[in-house]
Design a protein around this motif. Structure first.
Motif, PDB file in Angstrom:
ATOM      1  N   THR A 178     -11.544  33.663 -21.222  1.00  0.00           N
ATOM      2  CA  THR A 178     -11.462  32.364 -20.539  1.00  0.00           C
ATOM      3  C   THR A 178     -10.692  32.560 -19.240  1.00  0.00           C
ATOM      4  OG1 THR A 178      -9.424  31.784 -21.692  1.00  0.00           O
ATOM      5  CG2 THR A 178     -11.487  31.022 -22.672  1.00  0.00           C
ATOM      6  N   GLN A 217      -9.294  24.546 -27.499  1.00  0.00           N
ATOM      7  CA  GLN A 217      -9.680  24.565 -26.092  1.00  0.00           C
ATOM      8  C   GLN A 217      -8.515  24.981 -25.204  1.00  0.00           C
ATOM      9  OE1 GLN A 217     -10.488  20.690 -24.488  1.00  0.00           O
ATOM     10  NE2 GLN A 217     -11.520  21.486 -22.669  1.00  0.00           N
ATOM     11  N   ASN A 220      -7.239  28.583 -25.740  1.00  0.00           N
ATOM     12  CA  ASN A 220      -8.086  29.571 -25.070  1.00  0.00           C
ATOM     13  C   ASN A 220      -7.876  29.557 -23.561  1.00  0.00           C
ATOM     14  OD1 ASN A 220      -9.361  30.722 -27.330  1.00  0.00           O
ATOM     15  ND2 ASN A 220     -10.877  29.096 -27.428  1.00  0.00           N
ATOM     16  N   TYR A 221      -7.754  28.365 -22.978  1.00  0.00           N
ATOM     17  CA  TYR A 221      -7.493  28.279 -21.540  1.00  0.00           C
ATOM     18  C   TYR A 221      -6.187  29.006 -21.187  1.00  0.00           C
ATOM     19  CZ  TYR A 221     -11.061  24.627 -20.845  1.00  0.00           C
ATOM     20  OH  TYR A 221     -12.237  23.926 -20.758  1.00  0.00           O
ATOM     21  N   GLY A 224      -6.327  32.798 -21.524  1.00  0.00           N
ATOM     22  CA  GLY A 224      -6.979  33.407 -20.368  1.00  0.00           C
ATOM     23  C   GLY A 224      -6.063  33.460 -19.153  1.00  0.00           C
TER      24      GLY A 224
END
Length: 331
Positions: A178, A217, A220-221, A224
């Motif tokens: 991500t 969500q 994961n953001y 990354g």
């Protein structure tokens, strides 16, 4: 001007039809549409194949490439490598494109041939009170972006760029799961590519419908961002500094007999202040958050915990790379 539309998919059987229909309904259709499937285990590929005659009827070259295990960045690079257009338009499955999305993208390139990247816009697709509050807290608002569009880093759910720019920066960074599009934007800017923002090129993006999916969500953001070493001080101030402050206050409480209730009130006040600060910063509705304050607090806490864990894991993980990539050495 030949435009190739690309996207990646994986297990999107519940949303893929609406996405494909919105492409077929474009006022300015793409010259070709290339989809890379990362190894779907549901009926995604089967549904994609059903649409082959519909795209053929519209005279759109339609390619489906299955590459099991490909992440989003790799999938995009594969799609672009198999494209024939000089302009690459990029969006995400799970979205719905406004009818004039690609027409607006094309108009921006036609009006100024020196433009390299067109940043489109995206709006939340919220169908419940929970999703509405998530959107108010997390989605940037157009009026905020329009104050300084040059600082806007477009998501690859709504962007188009000249293929030569993609080649210039070496494509999307495939080592990132991500935050690949954020780093890609930064590399394009550093390469001197010219950006223009078109607020009329709109994509509608589905908001996560529950806390579990919202946590995943933002985990994961943040993971990354940690891997790419992006926004360290932002995460430090938002995620780590409050933890340090809480630990110091707890030590002070134990040694000075401060009321636990007082500490709780201070913590809650701090959290509420941060919540409203986020909403105001993004241009959201303070009134809507105030009316739904308990739900908003639960959502904010979920996001903060997800970001803290995700960024920590991602930042530590980047040290495991055996070979330093060009992207890492330039950040």
């Amino acid at each position: 001007m030949r435009i190739s539309l690309i996207t990646t998919v994986k297990n999107e059987e519940n949303s893929i039809r609406a996405f494909l229909e919105s492409i077929l309904q474009q006022s300015r259709p793409p010259d070709e549409f290339i989809i890379v499937d990362g190894g779907s285990t549901d009926k995604t590929v089967e549904i994609l194949q059903e649409y082959t005659p519909l795209f053929k009827r519209k005279n759109i070259i339609y390619k489906i490439i299955v590459k099991k295990g490909a992440n989003i960045a790799k999938g995009r690079n594969i799609a672009i490598s198999n494209s024939s257009g000089d302009i690459i338009a990029c969006t995400d499955a799970g979205c719905v494109l406004s009818k004039a999305w690609l027409e607006e993208i094309a108009r921006s390139f036609e009006q100024d041939p020196s433009v390299d990247i067109v940043s489109g816009w995206y709006e939340p697709l919220a169908t419940s009170k929970f999703e509405e509050i998530v959107a108010e807290i997390t989605y940037p608002k157009l009026k905020k972006v329009l104050r300084n569009p040059s600082k806007f880093l477009p998501s690859s759910r709504s962007i188009a760029f000249k293929k030569k720019c993609w080649k210039k920066v070496g494509g999307y960074p495939e080592w990132l799961y991500t935050a690949e599009d954020t780093l890609y934007d930064i590399l394009l800017k550093r390469a001197g590519c010219k950006f223009v923002f078109n607020p009329n090129a709109v994509v509608y993006w589905k908001v996560r419908e529950n806390l579990r999916k919202l946590f995943r969500q933002y985990y994961n953001y943040a993971k990354g961002d940690g891997e790419a070493n992006l926004f360290f001080w932002r995460y430090f101030l938002v995620c780590y500094f409050p933890i340090i402050a809480i630990l110091i206050s707890l030590i002070y409480w134990r040694t000075n007999n401060v009321s636990p209730l007082l500490l709780g009130i201070i913590y809650l006040t701090g959290l509420i202040s941060y919540l409203f600060g986020e909403v105001i910063y993004r241009g959201g509705s303070v009134r809507k958050i105030l009316v739904n304050l308990p739900l908003a607090l639960i959502i904010e806490i979920t996001i903060l915990v997800a970001r803290t864990i995700g960024y920590t894991y991602g930042f530590l993980k980047r040290f495991k790379y055996k070979k330093t990539t060009k992207e890492l050495t330039r950040l």
